[in-house]
Design a protein around this motif. Structure first.
Motif, mmCIF file in Angstrom:
data_model
loop_
_atom_site.group_PDB
_atom_site.id
_atom_site.type_symbol
_atom_site.label_atom_id
_atom_site.label_comp_id
_atom_site.label_asym_id
_atom_site.label_seq_id
_atom_site.Cartn_x
_atom_site.Cartn_y
_atom_site.Cartn_z
ATOM 1 N N LYS A 1 39.215 64.426 47.886
ATOM 2 C CA LYS A 1 38.571 64.497 49.192
ATOM 3 C C LYS A 1 37.027 64.037 49.411
ATOM 4 O O LYS A 1 36.737 63.379 50.417
ATOM 5 C CB LYS A 1 38.739 65.651 49.733
ATOM 6 N N LEU A 2 36.248 64.404 48.569
ATOM 7 C CA LEU A 2 34.985 64.041 48.490
ATOM 8 C C LEU A 2 34.698 62.490 48.480
ATOM 9 O O LEU A 2 33.883 61.932 49.014
ATOM 10 C CB LEU A 2 34.084 64.672 47.324
ATOM 11 N N VAL A 3 35.830 61.837 47.463
ATOM 12 C CA VAL A 3 35.649 60.617 47.395
ATOM 13 C C VAL A 3 36.104 59.891 48.708
ATOM 14 O O VAL A 3 35.450 58.819 49.233
ATOM 15 C CB VAL A 3 36.488 59.896 46.325
ATOM 16 N N CYS A 4 36.984 60.333 49.442
ATOM 17 C CA CYS A 4 37.462 59.610 50.521
ATOM 18 C C CYS A 4 36.486 59.847 51.642
ATOM 19 O O CYS A 4 36.591 58.918 52.385
ATOM 20 C CB CYS A 4 38.853 60.439 51.157
ATOM 21 N N ASP A 5 35.995 60.913 51.746
ATOM 22 C CA ASP A 5 34.744 60.972 52.720
ATOM 23 C C ASP A 5 33.759 60.006 52.454
ATOM 24 O O ASP A 5 33.156 59.407 53.320
ATOM 25 C CB ASP A 5 34.270 62.507 52.680
ATOM 26 N N GLU B 1 26.893 59.615 50.642
ATOM 27 C CA GLU B 1 28.004 58.990 49.995
ATOM 28 C C GLU B 1 27.836 59.051 48.498
ATOM 29 O O GLU B 1 28.741 59.460 47.821
ATOM 30 C CB GLU B 1 28.136 57.637 50.352
ATOM 31 N N GLU B 2 26.885 58.820 47.831
ATOM 32 C CA GLU B 2 26.623 58.807 46.340
ATOM 33 C C GLU B 2 26.679 59.987 45.781
ATOM 34 O O GLU B 2 27.258 60.326 44.712
ATOM 35 C CB GLU B 2 25.164 57.905 45.933
ATOM 36 N N ALA B 3 26.210 60.960 46.694
ATOM 37 C CA ALA B 3 26.131 62.388 46.303
ATOM 38 C C ALA B 3 27.529 62.989 46.180
ATOM 39 O O ALA B 3 27.896 63.688 45.129
ATOM 40 C CB ALA B 3 25.276 63.136 46.893
#
Length: 316
Positions: free
Chosen positions: A138-142, A169-171
Motif C-alpha cells: 500500500k505504501l509503494v502504491c501511494d 515518496e522515497e520515505a
C-alpha cells in the motif's frame, strides 16, 4: 444279518471320521481366509497411511513455498515498483491459495492432532505476515501514484497511518522496505518455518508409529495364517491316510477274497466290517444250503442210503 452280529461289529465309522476331518478342514480354510482378509485390510491401512503422509507432507511444503513466494513478490514490488510482482502476489493470494488449501488437506485426517495444530499456527503467522506485506505494498502504491485500476481491492481497503500519509515518496518506499526486511518481519517468517517444521516432524513421527503398529499386526496375522495352513495340510494328509487305511486297502483285500472264493477279513472301518460280516454270513448260509442239496442229491429220500450215482462217484 442278525442283530447279535451287528452288535458284535466294532470299529471306527468312516463316515464319522470323514465328517470330523471335513469340518476341521472347512474351519481351518475359513481361518486362512479370515487371516488373508485381515492382512489385506492391514495393507489397505498402510497404503492409506502412506497416501495421507504424502499428501500432508506435500501440503505443508506448499504452505511454506506459498509464503516464501508471497514474500519474494512483495519485496520485489517494493524494490522495483513493477506491477507484475503485485499481480503475481495476488494471483497466489486470491486464486491459488495454497496456504489455505494446505490446512484443508491436513484437517481431513489430522483434525485435533498435533500436525493440524502446527499447520494452523503456521497459517496464522502467514496471515500476520501477509498483513505486513499488504501494508508495505500500500505504501509503494501511494508512493508511485499507481492507477486505481491496477490496485487490488484488498490494498484499497487498507488505511495508512496518519504519520505514513505525510511521508514523501522515497520515505514511503523506504518504510515499505524496512517492513519487509525488518527484524519483526523476519521473526514472523521464522515462526512460520518453526510451526511448519514441527508439523512435518509430528507427521513423520505419527507415520512411523502407525507403520510399526501395522507391521507388528501383520506379522502376528501372518504367523497365525502359517499355523492354520500347516494344520490344514495335516488334515488333508490325515484324510488321505484315513481313507486309505480304513476303506481302500480293506476293500481291495475283500475284492481279492471274493475272487478267491474265501471269506472276507474283518479289517478296516465299521462299514467295511459290516459288509464283510454280511458277506461271510451269506457264505456260511450258502455252504450249508449247498451241503444239504448235495446230501439230497446223493442219498435216497426213503432209505437214507446213497444212490447209484453217488456210489459210482465214490467207486471212481
Amino acid at each position: 444279518m442278525p442283530e447279535n452280529d451287528k452288535k458284535s461289529i466294532k470299529g471306527v465309522k468312516a463316515q464319522t471320521v470323514n465328517a470330523v476331518l471335513m469340518i476341521s478342514g472347512c474351519l481351518l480354510a475359513l481361518f486362512v481366509f479370515t487371516t488373508s482378509l485381515s492382512i489385506k485390510n492391514r495393507y489397505d491401512v498402510i497404503v492409506e497411511s502412506m497416501n495421507d503422509y504424502s499428501e500432508c507432507n506435500k501440503a505443508i511444503y506448499e504452505l511454506r513455498d506459498a509464503s516464501d513466494f508471497l514474500t519474494n513478490q512483495a519485496r520485489l514490488f517494493a524494490i522495483n515498483q513493477d506491477i507484475t510482482f503485485l499481480q503475481n502476489y495476488f494471483f497466489e493470494y486470491r486464486d491459488l491459495k495454497r496456504r489455505e488449501s494446505a490446512l484443508d488437506i491436513v484437517e481431513l485426517t489430522h483434525q485435533g492432532d498435533s500436525p493440524y495444530g502446527n499447520v494452523l499456527s503456521a497459517l496464522t503467522e502467514c496471515i500476520q505476515v501477509s498483513d505486513t506485506e499488504l501494508y508495505a505494498m500500500k505504501l509503494v502504491c501511494d508512493a508511485i501514484n499507481l492507477s486505481g485500476q491496477y490496485i487490488p481491492e484488498e490494498i484499497k481497503a487498507i488505511e495508512l497511518a496518519e504519520e505514513d500519509k505525510l511521508l514523501i515518496e522515497e520515505a514511503k518506499i523506504s518504510k515499505a522496505k524496512n517492513l519487509l526486511f525488518g527484524r519483526e518481519y523476519f521473526d514472523s517468517k521464522d515462526r512460520v518455518s518453526y510451526y511448519s517444521n514441527n508439523a512435518l516432524t509430528d507427521l513423520v513421527y505419527g507415520y512411523i508409529t502407525e507403520q510399526n503398529a501395522n507391521d507388528v499386526q501383520i506379522r502376528v496375522i501372518f504367523w497365525q495364517q502359517t499355523i492354520f495352513i500347516a494344520l490344514l495340510f495335516v488334515v488333508c494328509i490325515g484324510l488321505y491316510f484315513v481313507v486309505l487305511k480304513l476303506l481302500l486297502i480293506p476293500l481291495y483285500n475283500n475284492y481279492l477274497s471274493i475272487q478267491k472264493g474265501t471269506k472276507m477279513k474283518l479289517k478296516g472301518a465299521y462299514e467295511v466290517k459290516y459288509i464283510a460280516t454280511a458277506y461271510n454270513a451269506l457264505c456260511d448260509k450258502n455252504a450249508i444250503t449247498a451241503s444239504v442239496l448235495k446230501h439230497r442229491a446223493e442219498h435216497d429220500p426213503l432209505t437214507g442210503l446213497i444212490n447209484r450215482e453217488a456210489f459210482d462217484q465214490i467207486k471212481e
